[in-house]
Motif scaffolding. Structure first.
Motif, short mmCIF file in Angstrom:
data_model
loop_
_atom_site.label_atom_id
_atom_site.label_comp_id
_atom_site.label_asym_id
_atom_site.label_seq_id
_atom_site.Cartn_x
_atom_site.Cartn_y
_atom_site.Cartn_z
N UNK A 107 9.40 9.93 3.97
CA UNK A 107 8.63 10.02 5.22
C UNK A 107 7.40 9.10 5.18
N UNK A 108 6.73 9.06 4.06
CA UNK A 108 5.55 8.18 3.94
C UNK A 108 5.90 6.72 4.05
N UNK A 109 7.01 6.34 3.46
CA UNK A 109 7.42 4.94 3.52
C UNK A 109 7.91 4.55 4.91
N UNK A 110 8.50 5.50 5.64
CA UNK A 110 9.08 5.21 6.96
C UNK A 110 8.12 5.50 8.12
N UNK A 153 0.84 -1.21 0.00
CA UNK A 153 0.00 0.00 0.00
C UNK A 153 0.87 1.25 0.00
N UNK A 154 1.88 1.27 0.84
CA UNK A 154 2.75 2.45 0.90
C UNK A 154 3.52 2.66 -0.40
N UNK A 155 4.04 1.56 -0.96
CA UNK A 155 4.76 1.70 -2.22
C UNK A 155 3.82 2.16 -3.34
N UNK A 156 2.61 1.64 -3.36
CA UNK A 156 1.65 2.08 -4.39
C UNK A 156 1.37 3.57 -4.26
N UNK A 157 1.18 4.04 -3.03
CA UNK A 157 0.96 5.48 -2.82
C UNK A 157 2.18 6.29 -3.25
N UNK A 158 3.37 5.80 -2.91
CA UNK A 158 4.60 6.50 -3.29
C UNK A 158 4.73 6.57 -4.81
N UNK A 159 4.52 5.45 -5.48
CA UNK A 159 4.64 5.45 -6.94
C UNK A 159 3.55 6.28 -7.60
N UNK A 160 2.34 6.22 -7.05
CA UNK A 160 1.28 7.07 -7.59
C UNK A 160 1.68 8.54 -7.53
N UNK A 161 2.20 8.96 -6.39
CA UNK A 161 2.62 10.36 -6.24
C UNK A 161 3.73 10.72 -7.22
N UNK A 204 14.26 22.45 -5.41
CA UNK A 204 13.44 22.43 -4.19
C UNK A 204 12.20 21.53 -4.31
N UNK A 205 11.56 21.52 -5.49
CA UNK A 205 10.40 20.65 -5.69
C UNK A 205 10.82 19.18 -5.59
N UNK A 206 11.93 18.85 -6.19
CA UNK A 206 12.42 17.48 -6.15
C UNK A 206 12.78 17.06 -4.72
N UNK A 207 13.43 17.95 -3.98
CA UNK A 207 13.79 17.65 -2.59
C UNK A 207 12.54 17.44 -1.74
N UNK A 208 11.53 18.25 -1.96
CA UNK A 208 10.28 18.10 -1.22
C UNK A 208 9.61 16.77 -1.54
N UNK A 209 9.56 16.43 -2.82
CA UNK A 209 8.98 15.15 -3.24
C UNK A 209 9.75 13.99 -2.60
N UNK A 210 11.06 14.03 -2.66
CA UNK A 210 11.89 12.97 -2.09
C UNK A 210 11.62 12.82 -0.60
N UNK A 211 11.66 13.92 0.13
CA UNK A 211 11.46 13.87 1.58
C UNK A 211 10.07 13.36 1.93
N UNK A 212 9.08 13.76 1.15
CA UNK A 212 7.70 13.33 1.39
C UNK A 212 7.55 11.83 1.17
N UNK A 213 8.15 11.32 0.09
CA UNK A 213 8.07 9.89 -0.21
C UNK A 213 8.79 9.08 0.87
#
Length: 190
Positions: free
Chosen positions: A182-185, A145-153, A171-180
């Motif tokens: 954080x969601x997985x962890x 579920x978490x990976x699907x959400x991450x890949x969807x995003x 900055x957009x890329x860094x935000x996306x990376x940090x968000x993904x």
């Protein structure tokens, strides 16, 4: 000799489909048109892939799989590798977004992943079970579920029509990376 001919026909079909997609929307690219452009028998797509959808799934895997394979193997070998894995996922997306053919592949990937098309993926990085194993502290269901959400995003951001020729800012890329990451962890709600 037959294998070389079959491999050649398969590659011609993939290249023809890719070329047609550069000038026509997915829904307007026909099996007949692909076979004609590839100089192949009208039944070649069905013989080699089974369906138009399976052909496009094979195209995605053929063109995008090599971009991730080595990076992901190296990233997953390290302890505490999740941030490195996310970086290994994002780097090819950034590169693809800066190229018209790459953007075509990203849009096609988005169509398949977000549309939840059932495709018989061959490579390990195209199958959800491989990803679920990277979060061993979670149940397989929660990890998927978490990976699907991450890949969807990620795919929405890179495969959507709003992505321009310049891709994402740092900055957009860094935000996306940090968000993904954080969601997985994130801790489970239990």
């Amino acid at each position: 000799m037959v294998n070389e001919v079959e491999t050649g026909t398969r590659q011609r079909l993939l290249t023809a489909a890719e070329t047609l997609l550069l000038t026509q929307p997915y829904d307007e690219v026909s099996i007949r048109g692909i076979c004609a452009a590839a100089g192949a028998n009208a039944a070649a797509v069905h013989y080699h892939f089974g369906s138009k959808e399976a052909l496009f799934g094979a195209l995605i895997e053929d063109r995008l799989g090599p971009l991730w394979a080595d990076k992901l193997v190296r990233a997953t070998a390290a302890p505490d590798s999740l941030p490195a894995v996310v970086d290994a996922i994002l780097t090819p997306f950034v590169q693809l977004a800066g190229d018209p053919l790459g953007r075509l592949h990203l849009r096609l990937l988005a169509r398949f992943v977000l549309g939840r098309h059932l495709t018989a993926w061959q490579g390990p990085w195209f199958r959800m079970g491989t990803w679920a194993a990277l979060l061993p502290e979670l149940s397989a269901q929660e990890s998927r579920r978490r990976w699907m959400l991450a890949f969807d995003l990620i795919i929405v951001r890179f495969g959507g029509p709003e992505l321009d020729d310049h891709g994402m800012t740092m900055p957009e890329l860094a935000t996306l990376r940090d968000f993904v990451v954080a969601g997985l962890c994130a801790p489970t709600g239990e």
